[in-house]
Design a protein around this motif. Structure first.
Motif: not given
Length: 584
Positions: A326-332, A525-528, A533-537
């Motif tokens: 989801a994050g990569r789709r939003a920022t990629g 934005l990839r590191p963010l 994702a790690r925090r959410r996990t």
């Protein structure tokens, strides 16, 4: 020291008996909480004490009113002069002295004041005599309410006599043991009775009778020897009174001692309290000194094993991949992320999105209708995940962890309680493939695994879309210009940017800048995205673990905790019954 002063010195009279009902109730609570985990004989004895204590309390006062009744029993061996002593005490012949007795296996009662018929029926005393009212010393007036029993000889060859004595020892308020100079050291008395009454020594009195047969020096020596024997029996506080029914020596002292016991109006209460304390001490041997905290001893290993059995690692991996997707789709860069939108969400494959109660969501258009329907609270209990059930290895690991927790929880408990703790967790530990597995699955389905898209991802999404529009304009412009040139159509030269020889057509600049900005923004934005994702996990891991811990508590730990709670209740109740105030 007088009998009354010694009793009052040991326990204040105002404090005795006020809480007898509470102590009996505490003893009963201990029996209910302990059940068959208490030692059988001690539990039976305690139940008898509770029943007898309440019956005795209800029968203390005669039906016609008057002072509470106090039951005092004269017991002794054959030839001790017990019947003659009774006649001398009463002041009239109410018992026939000699070898032959009118009722060899039945006690005789002498009553001062109104006859407590119900109490005598409860004692099963049929032969009754009312003492005549006559002037006497002030101590004799305090005998109002006294029930004096003349018991059969405890060493009689008739077994019924000994049984009657054994029964009365358990019921009367004050036992007066009559001994003579020849048989005061009789083992039948010391081993058979006195040594078993160490918890009741404040309710015992020993009479050395027939001292008229001894000179003063011999009587003193005999009394010292008798006191030494009593101390060896564990009865150092028991008073010894020297009497002679023939000469009347010591009769007044005996009357005063008995009168003092009667005048306190608490002999029956003290007797019941002594019985309760003895029963509580016996029950205490079936209990430990405390209980282990289950949540602090090994429960973490059990939750770990249940997490693996429930498939939590699989769910966390899916959460991680779903958040990255989801994050990569939003920022990629849209040109690169367009193809990925057709791949199914990893969480959707597991059917554990868990949006119970609806609302929120990432706002993505690829959430499947089946997942949204599963989030309906009215159907939540019917939803199942597609996670595979626990494997035999995982079930064995859970069972081992459960047994380990039970072993830690049973530390310091007597064998019956330890066995009960282990037995309480065994059925649930063997059911990891059944009810426990269902509970774990429902716990996972109910967890919200998706979160709303953060603002910075939404901003990046719109920025990427704007950049994509710019790049699309540049691409269309470039392709249109190239098509016009190929068709030899008259077209003006495109606007250029820069100076020769580095000037470039504006469409190329727009296209190139859009690609560069889009890729650069995605890379920055990839590191963010990864960090989120790690925090959410991690957050989902904590929530899933909390849900699994709830399942562990309800299915595996709760039965064990109930046993420990029963032990705590029984232990505290026994301490209260024994007269020790405890903080719950």
């Amino acid at each position: 020291m007088s009998l009354l002063r010694r009793r009052r010195g040991s326990v204040p009279a105002a404090g005795r008996g006020e809480d007898l009902g509470e102590r009996l109730a505490a003893l009963e609570r201990a029996l209910l909480a302990g059940g068959d985990r208490l030692e059988t004989a001690a539990a039976a004895r305690a139940a008898q004490v509770v029943r007898r204590g309440r019956e005795r309390s209800a029968l203390s006062r005669p039906s016609g009113g008057g002072p509470a009744s106090t039951v005092v029993a004269l017991a002794g061996a054959t030839g001790s002069g017990k019947s003659s002593l009774l006649n001398a005490f009463v002041g009239e012949d109410v018992a026939v002295a000699g070898v032959r007795r009118p009722t060899t296996s039945s006690p005789t009662a002498v009553v001062w004041g109104d006859e407590p018929s119900a109490l005598l029926d409860w004692l099963d005393v049929r032969t009754r005599h009312r003492a005549a009212r006559r002037p006497g010393p002030r101590e004799a007036e305090a005998l109002e309410g006294l029930v004096l029993l003349d018991l059969p000889d405890h060493d009689s060859t008739d077994l019924g006599n000994a049984l009657q004595v054994d029964r009365m020892v358990e019921l009367v308020d004050l036992m007066v043991w009559v001994v003579d100079p020849q048989k005061y050291a009789d083992a039948a008395l010391h081993d058979g009775y006195l040594r078993r009454l160490t918890g009741h020594q404040d309710l015992l009195l020993v009479v050395l009778n027939q001292v008229d047969t001894l000179d003063e020096t011999s009587a003193d020596a005999c009394e010292r020897d008798l006191r030494a024997l009593l101390a060896a029996d564990g009865l150092p506080r028991v008073d010894v009174v020297r009497t002679s029914a023939r000469s009347g020596e010591g009769i007044d002292d005996l009357r005063r001692a008995v009168a003092e016991a009667v005048s306190t109006t608490s002999a029956a209460t003290r007797r019941t309290e002594a019985d309760v304390e003895a029963a509580a001490d016996a029950l205490a041997a079936s209990l430990g000194n405390g209980e282990q905290d289950v949540s602090a001893r090994g429960a973490e290993s059990l939750v770990d094993a249940l997490c693996v059995a429930a498939g939590v690692p699989t769910v966390l991996d899916a959460v991680m991949r779903s958040e990255l997707r989801a994050g990569r789709r939003a920022t990629g860069w849209p040109a690169l992320t367009w193809a990925g939108r057709w791949r199914r969400d990893p969480l959707a494959r597991l059917r554990v999105l868990g949006r119970v109660g609806g609302g929120g969501g990432r706002g993505r258009q690829d959430q499947e209708p089946s997942i949204e329907a599963a989030a309906d609270a009215s159907r939540a209990r019917l939803v199942r995940s597609s996670l595979s059930g626990p494997t035999p290895t995982e079930r064995a690991r859970v069972a081992t962890a459960a047994r380990s927790v039970a072993s830690g929880a049973s530390d310091g408990l007597p064998q019956r309680w330890a066995d009960a703790v282990r037995a309480s967790v065994a059925p649930a530990g063997q059911d990891v493939g059944g009810g426990v597995a269902d509970a774990l699955d429902q716990a996972l389905v109910g967890v919200d695994l998706q979160a709303d898209r953060p603002w910075w991802q939404s901003a990046a999404l719109w920025a990427q879309r704007a950049v994509a529009v710019v790049g699309l304009v540049g691409l269309v412009w470039t392709l249109g210009w190239a098509a016009a040139l190929w068709l030899a159509l008259p077209v003006p030269s495109p606007v250029t940017v820069g100076r020769e020889p580095f000037d470039l057509p504006l469409p190329w600049v727009l296209l190139g800048a859009a690609i560069a900005v889009g890729v650069l923004l995605a890379l920055l934005l990839r590191p963010l995205v990864t960090s989120r994702a790690r925090r959410r996990t991690a957050a989902v891991r904590e929530e899933l673990r909390a849900r699994v811990a709830q399942v562990a508590a309800a299915t595996l730990l709760e039965p064990m905790v109930r046993v420990l709670d029963d032990h705590r209740e029984a232990r505290l109740a026994v301490e209260q019954a024994a007269g020790r105030r405890v903080a719950r």
